[in-house]
Design a protein around this motif. Structure first.
Motif: not given
Length: 373
Positions: A135-142
């Motif tokens: 949940p600490w990960l930014n996944t918007t561009d993955l």
């Protein structure tokens, strides 16, 4: 003149692994000497590495070497105990997480098919699954990520090196504090090594496990291998937020990070045009300031306010041809073996390579894992 059946040139984790496996081989009863120029290992590659172990590779041999390395490290006490003294080697099985944008997802998928065929437990996660798991990960561009929860993580490199060395010595291996300055060739054989002390040691077989000096040792035998010494930096930082279940994460940019106790370590391989041969340990914070920190802040919002604590430099014995280890008999020789150009994978592959070298010497062929390719 001293004489040994096998002389191993370089006593880092690979050379010491070879010494351990060969001296433990029931079918080998010869004498072994390891030549190591710095028994403190202050500037050696092994203790300056990040200690990573993974199965997520794109070639079968690397997957299988990683699997053997992980299992060996996890059972190090069984193999490397000396009397009542345990190996002191721990394995932090937090996993590796390779992240990908759309362009890289196909590569992860193809690699994972191979890994599954070879028994790896890697998982392909979509952005939502990534967000739920981390949940600490930014996944918007993955577009997704490949996670290896089993047999992937890291260990303390210095502890593994010392455990190999301690066990090898207990099995009769001689360690000599010296530097090899020349090799004596007679026909297709190396018959002796000359040391900086002026001493000459006769040998029945020689193994080049000299790390970043491996190319120089090979050159003494008239062989040119595409192995260069390349400097790598590891940066240590504090984060005030607590993050849970953090694996070793590799961003699509190549920037990586992982926990190290209460802190984190991170790094990145520079672009080819900015990666000269190097043997010094001078620190450069440019990569951290220009690439690593902005990438960390984007990928993990909690890393926007991190504090750089310290850094260190180490070296890769980097195979500029294909970044894979060159292992096996040297061209034109019957008794000179190479194990050079690990390109950052030496620690995790050291158990498999040590075993392989012991088999080549004892049986004249690979028995456990075919590394001819």
């Amino acid at each position: 003149m001293q004489s040994f059946d096998v002389v191993i040139i370089g006593g880092g984790v690979v050379g010491s692994s070879a010494a351990y496996f060969l001296s433990a081989q029931p079918d080998f009863n010869g004498t072994i000497a390891v030549i190591e120029k710095d028994p403190t290992y202050a500037e050696a590659a092994t203790p300056r590495s990040a200690g990573g172990v993974r199965l997520q590779f794109s070639t079968a041999e690397n997957v299988l070497m990683g699997a053997f390395g992980a299992n060996f490290i996890k059972s190090a006490d069984e193999h490397l105990r000396v009397g009542n003294e345990g190996a002191g080697v721990e394995f932090r099985e937090n996993g590796y997480l390779f992240l990908a944008t759309g362009a890289g997802l196909k590569t992860l998928l193809n690699n994972q098919r191979l890994q599954h065929e070879l028994g790896a437990a890697t998982e392909l996660l979509n952005p939502r699954e990534l967000q739920d798991t981390f949940p600490w990960l930014n996944t918007t561009d993955l577009a997704g990520g490949s996670f290896g929860p089993v047999n992937e993580g890291w260990t303390d490199p210095y502890s593994l090196l010392q455990a190999f060395k301690r066990k090898a010595r207990s099995q009769g291996v001689t360690y000599l504090n010296n530097t090899v300055t020349n090799l004596t060739r007679e026909g297709s054989r190396i018959t002796a090594v000359t040391l900086a002390s002026g001493e000459t040691i006769a040998c029945g077989c020689a193994i080049n496990t000299a790390g970043c000096q491996g190319r120089n040792i090979a050159a003494m035998a008239g062989i040119d291998i595409p192995v260069h010494s390349r400097k790598r930096f590891i940066y240590v930082f504090d984060c005030s937020d607590e993050l849970e279940k953090v694996p070793l994460v590799i961003d699509p940019s190549g920037v990586w990070f992982r926990p190290e106790g209460a802190q984190f370590i991170c790094g990145v391989s520079p672009e080819e045009h900015d990666d000269p041969d190097s043997f010094d340990f001078e620190l450069d914070y440019r990569l951290f300031e220009e690439l690593i920190w902005p990438t960390l802040a984007h990928r993990v919002p909690a890393f926007e306010a991190i504090k750089l604590v310290r850094a260190w430099a180490g070296h890769y014995d980097y195979n500029v041809f294909d970044q894979n280890v060159i292992v096996g008999p040297a061209p034109g020789y019957d008794n000179f073996l190479l194990a050079n150009g690990f390109s950052g994978h030496g620690l995790q592959q050291s158990p498999a390579i040590g075993r392989a070298l012991s088999e080549l010497i004892t049986f004249g062929q690979y028995r456990s894992l075919d590394l001819r390719r």
